[in-house]
Design a protein around this motif. Structure first.
Motif, mmCIF file in Angstrom:
data_model
loop_
_atom_site.group_PDB
_atom_site.id
_atom_site.type_symbol
_atom_site.label_atom_id
_atom_site.label_comp_id
_atom_site.label_asym_id
_atom_site.label_seq_id
_atom_site.Cartn_x
_atom_site.Cartn_y
_atom_site.Cartn_z
ATOM 1 N N PRO A 1 33.772 35.717 38.809
ATOM 2 C CA PRO A 1 34.904 36.195 39.722
ATOM 3 C C PRO A 1 36.108 36.080 39.159
ATOM 4 C CG PRO A 1 33.486 34.566 41.034
ATOM 5 C CD PRO A 1 32.792 34.913 39.700
ATOM 6 N N GLN A 2 36.611 35.100 38.789
ATOM 7 C CA GLN A 2 38.135 34.784 38.406
ATOM 8 C C GLN A 2 38.342 35.434 37.090
ATOM 9 O OE1 GLN A 2 39.019 30.718 38.422
ATOM 10 N NE2 GLN A 2 41.244 30.871 38.355
ATOM 11 N N GLY A 3 37.343 35.445 36.175
ATOM 12 C CA GLY A 3 37.550 36.434 35.000
ATOM 13 C C GLY A 3 37.762 37.671 35.505
ATOM 14 N N ALA A 4 36.973 38.164 36.243
ATOM 15 C CA ALA A 4 37.165 39.788 36.792
ATOM 16 C C ALA A 4 38.421 39.905 37.143
ATOM 17 C CB ALA A 4 35.981 40.072 37.664
ATOM 18 N N HIS A 5 39.052 38.929 38.283
ATOM 19 C CA HIS A 5 40.265 39.097 38.653
ATOM 20 C C HIS A 5 41.496 39.173 37.703
ATOM 21 C CE1 HIS A 5 43.320 38.408 41.755
ATOM 22 N NE2 HIS A 5 43.748 37.396 40.732
ATOM 23 N N TYR A 6 41.434 38.390 36.623
ATOM 24 C CA TYR A 6 42.534 38.538 35.541
ATOM 25 C C TYR A 6 42.309 39.886 34.813
ATOM 26 C CZ TYR A 6 43.381 33.258 35.769
ATOM 27 O OH TYR A 6 43.655 32.112 36.278
ATOM 28 N N THR A 7 41.152 40.193 34.574
ATOM 29 C CA THR A 7 40.945 41.614 33.982
ATOM 30 C C THR A 7 41.345 42.693 34.639
ATOM 31 O OG1 THR A 7 38.966 40.626 32.684
ATOM 32 C CG2 THR A 7 39.223 42.828 32.568
ATOM 33 N N LEU A 8 41.287 42.592 35.935
ATOM 34 C CA LEU A 8 41.715 43.630 37.028
ATOM 35 C C LEU A 8 43.359 43.609 36.865
ATOM 36 C CD1 LEU A 8 39.628 43.142 40.017
ATOM 37 C CD2 LEU A 8 39.778 45.190 38.830
#
Ligand code: PLP
Length: 428
Positions: free
Chosen positions: A277-284
């Protein structure tokens, strides 16, 4: 609704309403492994795929789901599956289509890591790849046989920055009754929307331009939702009863979302290449500025490529945005917003000069990555393609005198000044 919005609106809003529980305006990082079931009946319905919801973060997570909605919207797809890397996305895209003895027909112009994955690693699954020049329709037609389950190409290809005529290849895929998978990493949906050109599936390394700042390893598979998986018996994973879900047929049950549901319920469940989820947040957050960053990348790449081409210390430049490129006409026709910001150039003086150049550059970082806000450089022959013979290096576009640039979004004049001083040292 999302389809009618502009690209930059979707880049900020798609998949990301205010958090229903707290009102948090930015997508929260749902740092949780599991989700409380309302009761035993709710749990049973979720596990049977009779109700959509969150079970366990190997399969689904709200932060990752927001990113999936966003990339699906930007690519104009029905659904998307995010995963741990671009290479994971390629396996996840092929998994429902393939089986022992099946093959794909892949472009000869691909990222080196993909050539390795397709030449060696997928053989462990009993899959194989035939590499053909996709600019040669007769060679492509001849390579497709009854065991072929997909055609694979890159929109803009790594490392040369060549461009693929996606509509022409999609037509041949349609005629053969197989999906075209396009790796859209180098173009991003800002420069190219493969589904609108006839691709059935799109894969991404979100690691690169989509996140845009070299902080995340991630991938995505986007499904157009338009391929008819039941038109033949070639795709039983999607059209035939699935024993692990009590005989459920994915295509019959989920229609345009069949591939997406399969990718999550079987692919992520059993292969486990989950995005965190943290990776997804940075990508968003990275995607929010995609529409601002890409024009600058392209502008800078054009300026740097034009400057290099006229410099007497440079032998040749591969950028498809240059009039001298054999791909310039295709680039102008199909990629009107630009040919990306990755290309190679050859320096006079061979291997020695190329190595000196890389060492002398100050603003360009010498790293094995691309699509960063920072400008990056790599000398493939002494790094990623080191194990190959010189002949193999030349065939891969990584000859000893070739240097690859990923042009960032700094001030173009500073990038040119850096190349100028480094070329002077390298060719002294
Ligand atoms: C980097 C890259 C990949 C692999 O992505 P990872 O996120 O590094 O696994 C695939 N295709 C292209 C075109 C790439 O540049």
């Amino acid at each position: 609704m999302a389809d009618k919005q502009g690209f930059d609106t979707m880049a900020i809003h798609a998949g990301a309403a205010a958090d229903p529980a707290t009102g948090a305006r930015q997508v929260p990082i749902y740092q949780t492994t599991a989700y409380a079931f309302r009761d035993a009946e709710h749990a049973a319905r979720l596990f049977n795929l009779q109700e959509v919801g969150y079970i366990y973060s190997r399969l689904t997570n709200p932060t990752v789901a927001a990113l999936q909605s966003r990339v699906a919207a930007l690519e104009g797809g029905a659904g998307a599956i995010c995963c741990s890397s671009g290479h994971a996305a390629q396996i996840l895209a092929l998994f429902p289509l393939m089986g022992p003895g099946r093959n794909i027909v892949a472009s000869t112009r691909l990222y080196g890591g993909t050539v390795t994955q397709f030449s060696h690693t997928i053989k462990r699954f009993g899959w194989s790849a035939k590499f053909v020049d996709l600019d040669d329709p007769e060679a492509l037609k001849a390579a497709i046989d009854e065991d072929t389950r997909a055609i694979f190409c890159e929109s803009i290809s790594n490392p040369g920055g060549y461009v693929t005529d996606i509509p022409a290849v999609a037509k041949l895929a349609d005629a053969a009754g197989i999906p075209l998978i396009v790796d859209n990493t180098l173009a991003t949906p800002y420069l190219c929307r493969p589904i609108e050109m006839g691709a059935s599936l799109v894969v991404h390394s979100l690691t690169k331009f989509m996140t845009g700042n070299g902080t995340v390893t991630g991938g995505a598979v986007i499904d157009s939702g338009t391929f008819d998986w039941s038109a033949s018996d070639k795709f039983p994973s999607l059209s035939a009863p699935e024993p692990a879900y009590h005989g459920l047929k994915f295509h019959e049950t989920f229609g345009a979302l069949a591939f997406t549901f399969h990718g999550i319920a079987i692919g992520l469940r059993d292969l486990g290449m989950t995005m965190n989820p943290q990776g997804a947040h940075y990508t968003l957050m990275g995607i929010e500025t995609l529409g601002l960053r890409m024009p600058r990348h392209v502008d800078n790449a054009q300026k740097v490529a034009e400057w290099l081409e006229q410099d007497p210390r440079v032998e040749s430049v591969t950028y498809a945005g240059l009039a001298s490129s054999p791909w310039n006409a295709t680039a102008r026709r199909l990629y009107p917003k630009g040919a990306g910001s990755l290309f190679t150039f050859s320096i006079k003086g061979g291997y020695e000069a190329a190595v000196k150049l890389v060492d002398a550059l100050e603003l360009f970082s010498h790293v094995a990555n691309l699509g960063d806000a920072r400008s990056l450089v790599i000398h493939s022959a002494s790094t990623t393609h080191r194990q190959l013979t010189e002949e193999q290096q030349r065939a891969a576009g990584a000859a000893p005198e070739v240097v690859r640039l990923s042009v960032g979004i700094e001030t173009a004049e500073d990038l040119i000044a850096d190349l100028d001083q480094a070329l002077a040292k390298a060719t002294a």
